[in-house]
Enzyme design. Structure first.
Site: not given
Ligand code: PAF
Length: 283
Positions: A34, A36, A39, A187
């Protein structure tokens, strides 16, 4: 160029062996997918500091609070690969659960001290699971540097403590929290917010920034924290697990602003749990 994906420790190690033979330095960026911009900022930093970069994608079941929480976690490997495509990473390590926890797996890493309090009090066993999986990923990859975001500030301390205590030959590098234009910390859980709650969510970070400023200006810590909690509840946050001032260096609770610290907080908006922290520097 498409990304090379490996799913087994053996395949991971054969790449690592080759790189080590030619004396190339290796980074690891552990993720649960996941992905974003937070990261991707870690990946960028890793690329700038070492010859080879491994991104790991493993949704670690044992660190979730309940089966429902694990089920809700967003997963889309193709999307993650698309996002990584332009970063020219060397390897995506995306093991299945039984590669990390084969039948009979019985070892756990328990980091006391920094795992206690804050999220540790509200998520029993969570940091043991994080330490265990990160410890395994570090050993499996034999990386020289590992990258983590400051949003999970307690997690960062737990990992640093584990690496120091187990003499793991890896440097932990931490990178600043990346925020939306309205200051909400990025997040993977933000995508679970309803559209109305997404509008309320930035008040969380804004309240912490205000609290930090007031404490820096000399307002009493307990008063600031009390007022911040009230503001969040009045704004529609459903529950506050904690808001605390902790020491930057070792997470000691601070009742007075007499050294650099972080206001650390965990709250619920609907049934989505959000965490964040804001730095307060003592010059
Ligand atoms: O921060 C995360 O995404 C996870 O806790 C981590 C470090 C990848 C371990 O599963």
């Amino acid at each position: 160029m498409s990304i090379t994906i490996v799913r087994s420790i053996n395949d991971l190690r054969s790449h690592v062996r080759k790189w080590k033979k030619s004396d190339e330095s290796i980074s690891i960026v552990p993720t649960m997918g996941a992905l974003h911009a937070g990261h991707l900022s870690l990946v960028r930093e890793a690329k700038s500091l070492t010859d080879r970069v491994i991104v790991t994608l493993f949704v670690n079941p044992s660190q979730f609070d309940s089966p429902e929480d694990l089920d809700k976690y967003p997963r889309n490997e193709d999307d993650d690969i698309d996002k990584l495509n332009s970063y020219n990473i060397d390897l995506l390590y995306a093991p299945q659960t039984d590669e990390i926890y084969p039948i009979g797996h019985s070892t756990k890493i328990v980091v006391s001290g920094v795992s206690r309090g804050l999220c540790g009090d509200f998520r029993p066993g969570h940091f043991d699971s994080v330490a265990t999986v990160v410890g395994k990923l570090l050993i499996q990859s034999l990386a020289d540097k590992a990258f983590f975001g400051e949003k999970d500030f307690q997690q960062l301390h737990v990992i640093k403590r584990m690496v120091a205590d187990l003499d793991l030959p890896v440097e932990i590098v931490h990178c600043k929290t990346i925020r939306e234009h309205d200051q909400l910390a990025l997040s993977s859980r933000n995508s679970q917010l309803s559209s109305n709650d997404r509008k309320i969510a930035p008040i969380f970070a804004q309240t912490l920034f205000d609290a930090a400023r007031q404490i820096e200006e000399g307002v009493d810590v307990a008063t600031v924290i009390h007022n911040s909690k009230e503001k969040l509840i009045m704004s529609g946050f459903s529950k506050i697990d904690y808001i605390e001032l902790r020491a930057e260096s070792d997470l000691r609770a601070l009742s007075k602003f007499d050294e650099s610290g972080r206001i650390m907080a965990a709250v619920y908006l609907g049934n989505v749990r959000l965490i964040d922290n804001v730095e307060i520097r003592k010059c």
